[in-house]
Design a protein around this motif. Sequence first.
Motif, PDB file in Angstrom:
ATOM      1  N   GLY A 292       0.826  -1.205   0.000  1.00 13.20           N
ATOM      2  CA  GLY A 292       0.000   0.000   0.000  1.00 13.20           C
ATOM      3  C   GLY A 292       0.860   1.255   0.000  1.00 13.20           C
ATOM      4  O   GLY A 292       0.618   2.205  -0.763  1.00 13.20           O
ATOM      5  N   ARG A 293       1.894   1.255   0.846  1.00 10.72           N
ATOM      6  CA  ARG A 293       2.788   2.429   0.903  1.00 10.72           C
ATOM      7  C   ARG A 293       3.546   2.577  -0.417  1.00 10.72           C
ATOM      8  O   ARG A 293       3.783   3.693  -0.892  1.00 10.72           O
ATOM      9  N   LEU A 294       3.922   1.455  -1.015  1.00  7.15           N
ATOM     10  CA  LEU A 294       4.591   1.497  -2.319  1.00  7.15           C
ATOM     11  C   LEU A 294       3.668   2.138  -3.350  1.00  7.15           C
ATOM     12  O   LEU A 294       4.084   3.015  -4.116  1.00  7.15           O
ATOM     13  N   LEU A 295       2.403   1.728  -3.340  1.00  6.72           N
ATOM     14  CA  LEU A 295       1.433   2.307  -4.268  1.00  6.72           C
ATOM     15  C   LEU A 295       1.230   3.789  -4.006  1.00  6.72           C
ATOM     16  O   LEU A 295       1.036   4.574  -4.948  1.00  6.72           O
ATOM     17  N   LEU A 296       1.299   4.184  -2.737  1.00  7.01           N
ATOM     18  CA  LEU A 296       1.160   5.602  -2.416  1.00  7.01           C
ATOM     19  C   LEU A 296       2.292   6.414  -3.026  1.00  7.01           C
ATOM     20  O   LEU A 296       2.103   7.547  -3.457  1.00  7.01           O
ATOM     21  N   ARG A 297       3.520   5.820  -3.046  1.00  7.81           N
ATOM     22  CA  ARG A 297       4.637   6.551  -3.657  1.00  7.81           C
ATOM     23  C   ARG A 297       4.417   6.687  -5.164  1.00  7.81           C
ATOM     24  O   ARG A 297       4.812   7.661  -5.784  1.00  7.81           O
ATOM     25  N   LEU A 298       3.784   5.664  -5.761  1.00 11.11           N
ATOM     26  CA  LEU A 298       3.559   5.703  -7.214  1.00 11.11           C
ATOM     27  C   LEU A 298       2.363   6.566  -7.595  1.00 11.11           C
ATOM     28  O   LEU A 298       2.338   7.168  -8.664  1.00 11.11           O
ATOM     29  N   PHE A 299       1.360   6.576  -6.735  1.00 14.63           N
ATOM     30  CA  PHE A 299       0.131   7.334  -6.999  1.00 14.63           C
ATOM     31  C   PHE A 299      -0.080   8.307  -5.857  1.00 14.63           C
ATOM     32  O   PHE A 299      -0.916   8.081  -4.979  1.00 14.63           O
ATOM     33  N   GLN A 300       0.689   9.367  -5.865  1.00 19.73           N
ATOM     34  CA  GLN A 300       0.735  10.246  -4.696  1.00 19.73           C
ATOM     35  C   GLN A 300      -0.583  10.944  -4.414  1.00 19.73           C
ATOM     36  O   GLN A 300      -0.839  11.339  -3.296  1.00 19.73           O
ATOM     37  N   THR A 301      -1.399  11.138  -5.461  1.00 14.46           N
ATOM     38  CA  THR A 301      -2.593  11.965  -5.263  1.00 14.46           C
ATOM     39  C   THR A 301      -3.888  11.182  -5.397  1.00 14.46           C
ATOM     40  O   THR A 301      -4.946  11.767  -5.570  1.00 14.46           O
ATOM     41  N   GLU A 302      -3.828   9.849  -5.343  1.00 10.59           N
ATOM     42  CA  GLU A 302      -5.034   9.061  -5.540  1.00 10.59           C
ATOM     43  C   GLU A 302      -5.722   8.763  -4.216  1.00 10.59           C
ATOM     44  O   GLU A 302      -5.217   7.965  -3.416  1.00 10.59           O
ATOM     45  N   PRO A 303      -6.890   9.336  -3.953  1.00 15.89           N
ATOM     46  CA  PRO A 303      -7.518   9.145  -2.649  1.00 15.89           C
ATOM     47  C   PRO A 303      -7.903   7.695  -2.339  1.00 15.89           C
ATOM     48  O   PRO A 303      -7.849   7.297  -1.176  1.00 15.89           O
ATOM     49  N   GLU A 304      -8.252   6.898  -3.329  1.00 12.03           N
ATOM     50  CA  GLU A 304      -8.601   5.511  -3.023  1.00 12.03           C
ATOM     51  C   GLU A 304      -7.372   4.711  -2.597  1.00 12.03           C
ATOM     52  O   GLU A 304      -7.483   3.771  -1.805  1.00 12.03           O
ATOM     53  N   VAL A 305      -6.193   5.069  -3.088  1.00  9.53           N
ATOM     54  CA  VAL A 305      -4.977   4.397  -2.634  1.00  9.53           C
ATOM     55  C   VAL A 305      -4.723   4.770  -1.175  1.00  9.53           C
ATOM     56  O   VAL A 305      -4.372   3.925  -0.348  1.00  9.53           O
ATOM     57  N   MET A 306      -4.926   6.050  -0.849  1.00  9.87           N
ATOM     58  CA  MET A 306      -4.808   6.490   0.547  1.00  9.87           C
ATOM     59  C   MET A 306      -5.848   5.759   1.399  1.00  9.87           C
ATOM     60  O   MET A 306      -5.557   5.296   2.500  1.00  9.87           O
ATOM     61  N   GLY A 307      -7.077   5.674   0.863  1.00 13.08           N
ATOM     62  CA  GLY A 307      -8.158   5.024   1.601  1.00 13.08           C
ATOM     63  C   GLY A 307      -7.852   3.574   1.907  1.00 13.08           C
ATOM     64  O   GLY A 307      -8.027   3.114   3.038  1.00 13.08           O
ATOM     65  N   LEU A 308      -7.374   2.840   0.918  1.00 15.58           N
ATOM     66  CA  LEU A 308      -7.082   1.425   1.146  1.00 15.58           C
ATOM     67  C   LEU A 308      -5.980   1.259   2.183  1.00 15.58           C
ATOM     68  O   LEU A 308      -6.092   0.445   3.105  1.00 15.58           O
ATOM     69  N   THR A 309      -4.900   2.020   2.047  1.00 14.15           N
ATOM     70  CA  THR A 309      -3.792   1.887   2.990  1.00 14.15           C
ATOM     71  C   THR A 309      -4.237   2.276   4.400  1.00 14.15           C
ATOM     72  O   THR A 309      -3.881   1.608   5.377  1.00 14.15           O
ATOM     73  N   ALA A 310      -5.053   3.340   4.488  1.00 17.13           N
ATOM     74  CA  ALA A 310      -5.582   3.737   5.799  1.00 17.13           C
ATOM     75  C   ALA A 310      -6.426   2.615   6.389  1.00 17.13           C
ATOM     76  O   ALA A 310      -6.292   2.271   7.569  1.00 17.13           O
ATOM     77  N   LEU A 311      -7.294   2.032   5.574  1.00 15.14           N
ATOM     78  CA  LEU A 311      -8.168   0.957   6.043  1.00 15.14           C
ATOM     79  C   LEU A 311      -7.345  -0.204   6.596  1.00 15.14           C
ATOM     80  O   LEU A 311      -7.613  -0.718   7.683  1.00 15.14           O
ATOM     81  N   MET A 312      -6.325  -0.605   5.860  1.00 15.44           N
ATOM     82  CA  MET A 312      -5.500  -1.739   6.307  1.00 15.44           C
ATOM     83  C   MET A 312      -4.763  -1.406   7.606  1.00 15.44           C
ATOM     84  O   MET A 312      -4.709  -2.231   8.521  1.00 15.44           O
ATOM     85  N   LEU A 313      -4.216  -0.194   7.684  1.00 20.08           N
ATOM     86  CA  LEU A 313      -3.506   0.201   8.906  1.00 20.08           C
ATOM     87  C   LEU A 313      -4.449   0.202  10.107  1.00 20.08           C
ATOM     88  O   LEU A 313      -4.110  -0.303  11.183  1.00 20.08           O
ATOM     89  N   LEU A 314      -5.648   0.767   9.917  1.00 20.21           N
ATOM     90  CA  LEU A 314      -6.577   0.870  11.039  1.00 20.21           C
ATOM     91  C   LEU A 314      -7.066  -0.504  11.472  1.00 20.21           C
ATOM     92  O   LEU A 314      -7.204  -0.778  12.666  1.00 20.21           O
TER      93      LEU A 314
END
Lengths: 123, 426
Positions: B220-242
């Motif tokens: 998820g964090r890797l995808l965040l580096r690749l897609f810095q501005t995509e809210p669904e990528v942020m959402g998925l990573t946040a969901l998994m962390l929480l």
Amino acid sequence: MLYAILCYNSEDAVGAWTQEEDDAVMARLGAVEDRLAKAGRLGPVARLLPTTAATTLRKGKEPLVIDGPFAETKEQLLGFYVVDCASLDQALDTARELTAANPNGGAYEIRPLAIFHPGVGLS
Amino acid sequence: MSDLAWISAALTSARPQAVGALLRYFRDLDTAEEAFQNACLRALKSWPQNGPPRDPAAWLIMVGRNAAIDQVRRAAKQSPLPPEELISDLDDAEGALAERLDGADYRDDILRLLFICCHPDLPPTQQIAVALRIVSGLTVKQIARAFLVSESAMEQRITRAKARIADADVPFETPGALERSERVAAVLAMVYLVFNEGYSAGADDVAARSPLCEEAIRLGRLLLRLFQTEPEVMGLTALMLLQHSRGAARFDGQGAVVLLDDQDRSLWNRQMIAEGLALIDKAMRHVRPGPYQIQAAIAALHARATLPKDTDWAQIERLYAALEHMQPSPVITLNRAVAVSKVQGPQAALALIEPLADRLSGYFHFFGLKGGLLLQLERREEARVAFDRAIALANTAAEAAHIRLHLDRLMRESEEAGAKTMKNHS
């Protein structure tokens, strides 16, 4: 004199540490902090969340909010210590102590503070 | 940390970039993987002696590339690769060139690798297996153990996946904007599947499977580096962390599941929660809602409540309603009913789930919730019927044990009620 010791490393590499490895590094660094605290030299210490959690405000006529850190770099700012040192040499020794506790990869930037406001002692 | 542990972490974190670059050079997944493996072996020999390079990924790419070229040359009976000592660290001109070339492409290289693993021709089980092997670098044994299959079965799965990739017409040009947005959804789905495999483990498998949760978060964090501005990528990573933040509180000493309301919140991982909340805050700024963001927002509301009674169930109910609108599904309605029961009471919740009976006739949680609501309404006999059905449908011993607790309580209460009746009549 007050110095900031800024901690840089590859956050990808640090992110690949196991929880045990991470805990072990934090424990060793904690021991260095304890010694500094006992000597009355320890200021605020922070470990930052990954740069993927950062948001940047670019100043300008119309300030721009950008997702991510200020700059994309190979190694990232991961945290910092504020320490009171008698000289640059002592600051370097402190950085060496930290390095002994956390020897793998990255760098410590040592920068004297121009102005320091300790704030209200947050936790 | 030992030298070896740090080197291992450096090799793991460099893997996506290095294998991605080698794939671009050689246009063949097996060649790229083998080249990377060779480079890793050389790293394990040279780095402890010469010290680690400043840029592990670039070092691995250069050495990997030369090792693979050397193999081709040797096959064509030409001169072998120069000995170890001459493969210097990247302070030389060639190294600098390699670094410049690879630095510019690294994002696309990793993207290409991920898109290949999530190729639409591959069924999800193969996508997961090949992604964990090639991008995450888990061994076949680790992956097999995590998915509770034999090592040979997993080996076959990966081989079949690679064969399908080789057959499929994989473009090696930079993925265009349309392809990116289509394929990133597939990658997110794959990552969440990996996470859920780890998250759904019972207490017995947790040691083998929770590394999958950590691996999914890293991806998820890797995808965040690749897609810095995509809210669904942020959402998925946040969901998994929480969700993962609650890991230590989810099982009791006997290995039974502890429900959210009963969990010891002091065991929740505050650092993961902080990162998850930061990401969902960032995502919401974009005002482009999506299913992962909504689920993350729900998880965030739980994370923010110090005690169960502080939970903002009204807002959770509204979020489930929004999610239902986006992705209508009886399971989501079921989850919404839990929130409804907290806000409007068990009767309203029961009314909401009754129409789902047909579609959820085989779903453990439907009967578990129905039993719980009936119990709150003191309709004990009907509650017992529902709980019995739930036990019959339980997937794991832990789930069955949990429902049995409810049943035991029901039995006790009806015995006490019976004894009282007798007392009143004697």
